[in-house]
Design a protein around this motif. Structure first.
Motif, short mmCIF file in Angstrom:
data_model
loop_
_atom_site.label_atom_id
_atom_site.label_comp_id
_atom_site.label_asym_id
_atom_site.label_seq_id
_atom_site.Cartn_x
_atom_site.Cartn_y
_atom_site.Cartn_z
N CYS A 3 -5.94 -1.58 -0.72
CA CYS A 3 -5.67 -1.65 0.74
C CYS A 3 -7.08 -1.56 1.39
O CYS A 3 -7.88 -1.03 1.30
CB CYS A 3 -4.90 -0.36 1.18
SG CYS A 3 -4.70 -0.25 2.95
N CYS A 51 -7.26 1.67 3.76
CA CYS A 51 -7.21 3.08 3.41
C CYS A 51 -7.96 3.25 2.02
O CYS A 51 -8.05 4.31 1.25
CB CYS A 51 -5.98 3.63 3.54
SG CYS A 51 -4.82 3.18 2.31
N CYS A 81 0.93 -1.27 0.12
CA CYS A 81 -0.03 -0.08 0.00
C CYS A 81 0.85 1.14 0.17
O CYS A 81 1.54 1.53 1.00
CB CYS A 81 -0.86 0.19 1.39
SG CYS A 81 -1.85 1.41 1.31
N ARG A 128 0.09 4.38 0.41
CA ARG A 128 -0.42 5.19 1.30
C ARG A 128 -0.21 5.02 2.83
O ARG A 128 0.64 5.63 3.41
CB ARG A 128 -1.88 5.56 1.27
CG ARG A 128 -1.95 7.00 2.07
CD ARG A 128 -3.76 6.87 2.70
NE ARG A 128 -3.56 6.10 4.05
CZ ARG A 128 -3.00 6.46 5.15
NH1 ARG A 128 -3.04 7.70 5.26
NH2 ARG A 128 -3.08 5.68 6.24
N CYS A 129 -0.23 3.46 2.91
CA CYS A 129 0.11 3.22 4.33
C CYS A 129 1.69 2.72 4.42
O CYS A 129 2.32 2.43 5.53
CB CYS A 129 -0.63 2.01 4.68
SG CYS A 129 -2.37 2.42 4.79
ZN LIG Z 1 -3.31 1.59 2.98
#
Ligand SMILES: [Zn+2]
Ligand SMILES: [Zn+2]
Length: 1007
Positions: free
Chosen positions: A414, A417, A198, A200-201
């Motif tokens: 994900c 998110c 992911c 973003r994470c």
């Molecule tokens: Zn994520």
């Protein structure tokens, strides 16, 4: 002492009172203590993720657990019932990120923009890992508290004051120990792999953490010109143009046919290589009208053909080797698109494997946040998925683009998110599951699975295809992976907290979460350097995988483990085949060479009415709270297990407004419970009035007064107990629940209570024993039902049990009601079933003839197919007369049946009904019509059953004469001291009724 229950089954109110009573009298603890010497039973609760609220699925899950735990306890077992909570992981991190402020952050206009963390960098540099983790801890605790309240509202009895929590030091230590076991056995290794990621994470994700839905992406065909002859190109196809900068090879299937093809048309012509069978498809995509095969070859003959990639990569970042920018072979190439596959070992798991086979190193110019690095300066800092358009533009401007369009395809996101995932080559830690797979498969065979195919098919298939388990995550809120490394390559895996004492930076009692644990270092035994912990934390699935011994705090503590281990039973939903059933199996085999459980029950999901998964985005979510406030927790519980076999999905139905009415829905379950309530109300009212004490009338004394219908009721009660027990033993909870429902609705309410109504009203001295016999039977039926219902509807059972003079502190302390075979009488049940059939037959025939139910029939002739069947009916002669409202029953043979009337068949013979209305019958019919009206008025006036009245009646003379002959009977039935026939009736209540077209006015006066 028996006390009358309240008038209405107001479940939400009753349940709150019962829960309050349990709290104040410690019913749960005392019930548990009462079984402390029983046989030990180790149940392990699959820990729900702490979301703060329960949904219908978690409700169903805990209901099943609560039913079985209560059942085992009633069978004398000492059940370990510690609930668990899964409290680490990304979902909580993502929620906390939204809650926390990033001080000093401004937006593009220079205004403060502080709410919400947007990157790992902000956590580390601004907020601080310590602050972040502390906030996660507090948040997880808050969520656990609110979830616990909801489980309690559902009536679930578990050891709520002592749950196991995956965030507790003792628990985490057990996970460490298991990892150390894995490491010692050579099963835990780091490896460079392409994993789902992911951006973003900024962490690796497991397959179970990915949600798929359709996304629109570019679909491009790209020319890779041959080094030897740039006028000829390889045509590759991809939906991820952003991975083209990292292209290293082109894969062809060794056995498929490829061709050098001239495409031509109005726009011109070109020569390209693709799979032969795709030539026409490719031609159309390229906007050509014709194609001509110039040369054919097999994929295997193409290996080594060199091409020019679309981007020139700085040689200092690129590791050159023999097959870089050449055609290679791979079996996974399919006959679609161009049949030539763009291969980027840095961004695809298959690509990575191909690279390994050909000695080609991945080139991965993308950082953790999914942005290009300096290794691809053209787009440094850009997010990869947003770069697609510019990549396509570049391809077009530089002559590489053959065709571009958009496609909709399933793409992973994900789970937390919702960001589209990417594949990235990174170093992760893996557990080598294939190495222990054989033991895992044997253990599936050893354990009992309910239903059987949950293990023998589903779990086995999953384990059989199992690959290495990536257990590392690049986050903060989780169990730190206890691996310390030195620059020299030396490695140490810590299994217990006591081992930390050898390190620097350890303080007694410290929190072993990040970032505190990161400060602990060890001196390298090999080179004397400093060993530091790898920054990764554990996949949360590993947390719960060790629950069966971590909740016992093993190996730090031995006592509990020796007492309980191994686990007798677990039950979870079918998605745990890949989740908890699997993670426990793997972790158990690593630690103990066995699955931690002996029996696994699998249950299904609660879907929406259309069979779709309930989800916020679909707006179709119903939560237990809504149902509980409407129908009560007991109705929800009964409905949840009654609707289907536990392992079949249930489509939640609110009510029965559908046409045809659904026999499902919590409302229907409520109706069943309400029916039981009404039976109890009837019984408790009369029994209280009469001061009936079942203790004073033991069955040995009462038995000689039992009528056939009483014995029938006993027999039905025992059969119900048997069916409920069998359903619970086989885990077919729906069968148990339905047996209870049928018994309450059909046997108890619709039949037995009707049969004994007159006996309960009787005040005649001579018939007191007959009345007591019916009381005793009804009392027995109600109490046995309350006890058998206890696991399913714990509140209602308690309320009934307490009102019916239950002796224990709580109904849940009672022993499970075992079927008493001596009470089972198949002959009596057979006779009664014939009576029930005959009563129905008579009602049907009456309807055809327009004969009212309240008007007695002169006589019926019963002609069984043999004398045995007439005897079976004769056994309940009185019941048939009463329920059929028949004056006379003549038992006869077929040659003696009246010839002038049409016979009607029933399952064991024929009957003939005599519909003649004599003056006596007419009198009785009207008398009964009158009684019914008076009873209705008594009810409307809310008179208590003991209340005496006087009655005025006005009707035409013909009717008052008829009533006159039945005056005493009427007065007795309605508790009237006097009946007066007058032209102007008076009373507290006066009402005129239309009875078969004749006006009758009734006045009632309370005495
Ligand atoms: Zn994520
Ligand atoms: Zn070293």
């Amino acid at each position: 002492m028996i006390k009358q229950v309240r008038a209405n089954y107001d479940a939400p109110t009753i349940e709150k009172e019962i829960q309050e009573a349990w709290r104040s009298n410690d019913a749960y603890l005392k019930t548990k203590a009462a079984r402390a010497d029983g046989k030990k039973f180790y149940f392990v609760d699959g820990p729900p993720y702490t979301t703060g609220h329960i949904h219908m699925g978690t409700g169903l899950n805990k209901t099943i657990k609560d039913i079985l735990v209560r059942y085992w306890r009633m069978n004398g077992y000492n059940v370990r019932d510690q609930p668990g909570f899964d409290m680490h992981g990304l979902p909580i991190e993502v929620q906390v990120e939204k809650m926390v402020n990033v001080p000093g952050r401004v937006n593009r206009d220079g205004k403060p923009d502080e709410l919400g963390i947007r990157s790992k960098k902000e956590i580390e540099d601004v907020v601080g890992i310590d602050n972040f983790v502390n906030t996660c801890m507090k948040h997880a605790m808050d969520l656990r508290v609110s979830m616990t309240e909801e489980f309690k509202e559902l009536g679930v009895w578990m050891d709520w004051d002592h749950p196991y929590q995956t965030i507790k030091k003792e628990y985490m230590e057990s996970a460490w120990w298991t990892l150390q076991r894995a490491y010692d056995r050579g099963l835990l290794n780091p490896a460079s792999r392409v994993v789902t990621w992911c951006p973003r994470c900024e962490t690796a994700l497991a397959e179970a953490e990915i949600e798929y839905w359709d996304e629109t992406d570019p679909s491009v065909m790209v020319r890779f010109p041959l080094v030897d002859d740039p006028s000829v190109s390889l045509l590759i196809w991809t939906t991820t143009p952003w991975t083209l900068p990292s292209n290293m090879m082109v894969a062809a299937h060794p056995d498929f046919d490829y061709a050098k093809i001239r495409f031509s048309g109005e726009k011109g012509e070109e020569v390209a290589i693709c799979m032969e069978c795709q030539a026409e498809y490719v031609m159309k995509k390229g906007g050509y009208e014709k194609f001509e095969i110039l040369e054919r070859f097999k994929g295997k003959d193409m290996v080594g053909i060199a091409y020019r990639p679309p981007y020139d990569i700085d040689p200092k970042y690129l590791k050159r080797s023999e097959y870089v920018f050449k055609v290679v072979n791979a079996d996974y190439v399919e006959k679609d698109n161009t049949g030539l596959v763009h291969t980027a070992p840095g961004f695809g798991p298959d690509d990575y494997e191909t690279g390994k086979r050909y000695g080609v190193e991945p080139f991965c110019p993308v950082g953790e946040a999914g942005r290009y690095t300096e290794e691809f300066p053209l787009m440094e800092g850009r997010k990869v998925k947003t770069a697609n358009d510019d990549i396509v533009k570049y391809l077009k401007e530089n002559g590489f683009l053959f065709n571009t369009e958009k496609i909709k395809h399933r793409y992973g996101h994900c789970w937390r998110c919702k960001t589209p995932i990417i594949y990235r080559n990174t170093k992760q830690w893996f557990i080598n599951v294939p190495k222990v797979k054989d033991t895992m498969l044997q253990e599936i065979d050893r354990a009992k699975w309910v239903p059987d195919w949950a293990g023998s098919t589903r779990e086995k298939n999953w384990v059989d295809g199992a690959r290495d388990w990536c257990i590392s995550r690049q986050r903060y809120w989780g169990i730190p992976i206890p691996v310390w490394e030195c620059k020299c390559g030396e490695r140490k895996v810590v299994g217990q907290i006591s081992e930390l004492k050898d390190g620097d930076g350890y303080t007694e009692g410290m929190d072993i979460h990040r970032p505190w644990i990161d400060k602990v270092t060890f001196k390298c035994p090999k080179c004397g350097g400093t060993m530091t912990r790898i920054p990764d934390i554990l996949d949360v699935w590993f947390d719960s995988g060790v629950a069966a011994w971590a909740s016992l705090e093993y190996p730090a503590k031995k006592e509990e483990f020796e007492k309980w281990w191994p686990c007798d039973f677990i039950v979870e939903a079918h998605d745990q085949t890949r989740g908890w059933f699997y993670s426990q199996l793997g972790a158990g085999v690593i630690s103990f060479d066995r699955a931690p459980y002996d029996e696994v029950m699998m249950h299904a999901w609660m879907l929406d009415p259309k069979g779709q998964k309930m989800s916020k985005s679909l707006g179709n979510v119903v939560v237990p709270k809504e149902v509980i406030s409407e129908f009560g927790a007991d109705a929800l519980r009964l409905y949840s297990v009654r609707a289907n076999a536990p392992w079949d999905d249930t489509c939640f139905q609110w009510d029965m407004k559908k046409n045809p009415p659904l026999k499902e829905g919590p409302k229907n379950a409520w109706k069943v419970l309400n029916t039981y309530w009404n039976v109890v109300k009837f019984a408790s009212m009369y029994m209280e009035i009469d001061g009936f004490d079942p203790e004073k009338h033991p069955i040995a004394d009462m038995e000689r007064y039992f009528r056939g219908e009483d014995r029938w009721m006993f027999s039905r009660t025992e059969k119900m107990k048997k069916a409920v027990t069998e359903g619970l033993e086989s885990r077919e909870l729906h069968k148990a629940a339905r047996a209870l429902e049928d018994y309450i609705m059909e046997d108890l309410s619709k039949w037995y209570v009707k049969l004994i109504r007159d006996r309960s009203w009787s005040e005649d001295e001579a018939s007191q024993n007959d009345k007591l016999a019916s009381y005793y039977t009804l009392y027995y039926a109600i109490m046995q039902t309350a006890v058998a219902l206890a696991p399913f509807t714990p509140h209602l059972s308690e309320e009934v049990y307490q009102h019916m003079g239950g002796k224990k502190l709580t109904v849940h302390m009672e022993d499970w009601p075992v079927c008493n075979d001596a009470f089972i009488r198949d002959d009596i049940e057979h006779g009664m079933s014939l009576i029930q059939e005959l009563v129905e037959t008579i009602a049907t025939e009456r309807a055809k003839m327009g004969s009212k139910l309240r008007w007695p029939l002169k006589q019926i002739f019963v002609c069984g197919k043999d004398s045995g069947s007439n005897d079976a009916v004769r056994m309940f002669d009185d019941v048939l007369k009463q329920q059929g409202n028949v004056k006379e029953i003549v038992y006869t043979t077929s040659d003696r049946l009246p010839r002038d009337k049409e016979p009607t068949s029933y399952s064991d013979g024929q009957i003939v009904i005599d519909f003649d209305v004599t003056p006596e019958i007419e009198a009785e019919g009207y008398a009964r019509e009158l009684i019914r009206r008076i009873q209705q008025m008594r009810k409307d006036m809310k008179l208590n059953v003991e209340q005496f009245i006087t009655i005025d009646v006005s009707a035409e003379e013909y009717l008052t004469k008829l009533f006159g002959t039945w005056k005493d009977f009427i007065a007795g039935e309605v508790r009237a001291k006097s009946i007066a026939f007058t032209d102007s009736p008076k009373g507290d209540e006066v009402k005129t009724w239309d009875v078969t077209g004749k006006d009758i006015t009734i006045g009632i006066t309370k005495l």
